[in-house]
Design a protein around this motif. Sequence first.
Motif, PDB file in Angstrom:
ATOM      1  N   ASP A 230      43.508  30.211  49.879  1.00 35.72           N
ATOM      2  CA  ASP A 230      42.703  31.194  49.151  1.00 35.72           C
ATOM      3  C   ASP A 230      42.586  32.538  49.861  1.00 35.72           C
ATOM      4  OD1 ASP A 230      42.333  29.162  47.337  1.00 35.72           O
ATOM      5  OD2 ASP A 230      40.272  28.731  47.935  1.00 35.72           O
ATOM      6  N   VAL A 231      42.421  32.498  51.176  1.00 35.98           N
ATOM      7  CA  VAL A 231      42.191  33.722  51.940  1.00 35.98           C
ATOM      8  C   VAL A 231      43.502  34.400  52.325  1.00 35.98           C
ATOM      9  CG1 VAL A 231      41.293  34.618  54.137  1.00 35.98           C
ATOM     10  CG2 VAL A 231      39.970  32.960  52.837  1.00 35.98           C
ATOM     11  N   PHE A 232      44.529  33.636  52.623  1.00 36.64           N
ATOM     12  CA  PHE A 232      45.749  34.199  53.211  1.00 36.64           C
ATOM     13  C   PHE A 232      46.945  34.121  52.259  1.00 36.64           C
ATOM     14  CE2 PHE A 232      49.113  35.020  56.101  1.00 36.64           C
ATOM     15  CZ  PHE A 232      48.572  35.604  57.228  1.00 36.64           C
ATOM     16  N   VAL A 233      47.332  32.919  51.876  1.00 36.17           N
ATOM     17  CA  VAL A 233      48.586  32.719  51.147  1.00 36.17           C
ATOM     18  C   VAL A 233      48.561  33.340  49.760  1.00 36.17           C
ATOM     19  CG1 VAL A 233      50.156  30.988  50.191  1.00 36.17           C
ATOM     20  CG2 VAL A 233      49.183  30.677  52.481  1.00 36.17           C
ATOM     21  N   SER A 234      47.572  33.022  48.968  1.00 38.05           N
ATOM     22  CA  SER A 234      47.535  33.508  47.591  1.00 38.05           C
ATOM     23  C   SER A 234      47.523  35.036  47.495  1.00 38.05           C
ATOM     24  CB  SER A 234      46.335  32.905  46.861  1.00 38.05           C
ATOM     25  OG  SER A 234      46.324  33.320  45.521  1.00 38.05           O
ATOM     26  N   PRO A 235      46.649  35.733  48.236  1.00 37.50           N
ATOM     27  CA  PRO A 235      46.676  37.193  48.142  1.00 37.50           C
ATOM     28  C   PRO A 235      48.011  37.803  48.578  1.00 37.50           C
ATOM     29  CG  PRO A 235      44.662  36.487  49.241  1.00 37.50           C
ATOM     30  CD  PRO A 235      45.542  35.279  49.090  1.00 37.50           C
ATOM     31  N   LEU A 236      48.618  37.231  49.611  1.00 34.94           N
ATOM     32  CA  LEU A 236      49.908  37.766  50.075  1.00 34.94           C
ATOM     33  C   LEU A 236      51.039  37.447  49.108  1.00 34.94           C
ATOM     34  CD1 LEU A 236      50.270  37.331  53.933  1.00 34.94           C
ATOM     35  CD2 LEU A 236      50.226  39.419  52.588  1.00 34.94           C
ATOM     36  N   ALA A 237      51.075  36.228  48.609  1.00 33.30           N
ATOM     37  CA  ALA A 237      52.158  35.824  47.708  1.00 33.30           C
ATOM     38  C   ALA A 237      52.193  36.706  46.465  1.00 33.30           C
ATOM     39  CB  ALA A 237      52.013  34.357  47.327  1.00 33.30           C
ATOM     40  N   GLU A 238      51.033  37.140  46.013  1.00 32.96           N
ATOM     41  CA  GLU A 238      50.970  38.019  44.830  1.00 32.96           C
ATOM     42  C   GLU A 238      51.597  39.377  45.106  1.00 32.96           C
ATOM     43  OE1 GLU A 238      46.893  38.306  43.625  1.00 32.96           O
ATOM     44  OE2 GLU A 238      46.766  36.158  43.189  1.00 32.96           O
ATOM     45  N   ARG A 239      51.620  39.790  46.363  1.00 35.67           N
ATOM     46  CA  ARG A 239      52.089  41.128  46.719  1.00 35.67           C
ATOM     47  C   ARG A 239      53.492  41.168  47.305  1.00 35.67           C
ATOM     48  NH1 ARG A 239      48.309  43.866  50.573  1.00 35.67           N
ATOM     49  NH2 ARG A 239      49.452  45.670  49.868  1.00 35.67           N
ATOM     50  N   VAL A 240      53.966  40.051  47.842  1.00 37.05           N
ATOM     51  CA  VAL A 240      55.209  40.054  48.592  1.00 37.05           C
ATOM     52  C   VAL A 240      56.439  40.224  47.699  1.00 37.05           C
ATOM     53  CG1 VAL A 240      56.698  38.625  50.042  1.00 37.05           C
ATOM     54  CG2 VAL A 240      54.288  38.781  50.530  1.00 37.05           C
ATOM     55  N   GLY A 241      56.501  39.494  46.625  1.00 40.71           N
ATOM     56  CA  GLY A 241      57.674  39.570  45.764  1.00 40.71           C
ATOM     57  C   GLY A 241      58.834  38.794  46.334  1.00 40.71           C
ATOM     58  N   GLY A 242      60.015  39.062  45.794  1.00 35.61           N
ATOM     59  CA  GLY A 242      61.217  38.380  46.252  1.00 35.61           C
ATOM     60  C   GLY A 242      61.379  37.013  45.618  1.00 35.61           C
TER      61      GLY A 242
END
Length: 189
Positions: A118-130
């Motif tokens: 919730d704090v790390f993976v989800s917010p980053l995955a939404e922004r990383v792309g690829g």
Amino acid sequence: MPPQNLPPRDAIRLAAGELFVRDGYGATTVRAIAAAAGCDPALVIRHFGSKEGLFLATVSVSGDLTRILAGPLESIGRELVRYVLDGADSPVSGVYRALLSASDRPEIKERLRASMHDVFVSPLAERVGGACPELRARLAAAQFAGLINAYWLVGDPVLGGAEHDTVVELYGEAIQSLLSGEDPTPRRG
């Protein structure tokens, strides 16, 4: 000792948070929490159900991570490393140590997994792309946790004595490459 004007539930949460961070999960007892909160141990159980329930209600790992992970994508790797290097003596390092010390309990292990997502993976995955954003975010989280373990828990003397700017550049770039590097080339064969 908590302020006298706090309701019992809040006094218990405050005392528990301080004791869990200072002494760790295993060494913190319901009796010690109750004594620090100025109440009966039965009241702790009545409000929170168990020591595990109280721990889960009082310990959080989000801290400044939310702000860092919402910042410019191109600098997240370095900012995460700075967070670890600057936070060795901060309350959040105590929270992390408390969570890790209690991670042999299934409820707490699940909370750690959920928090990481919730704090790390989800917010980053939404922004990383690829091609594999969730995998990239999880690998970045694993690298981040590895640095926390080496720096906050083990106290690696070489890391502790290294020039902060050098660590930020080297390790920050390693994390950053997971977030903004090229997608892997699929293997043929």
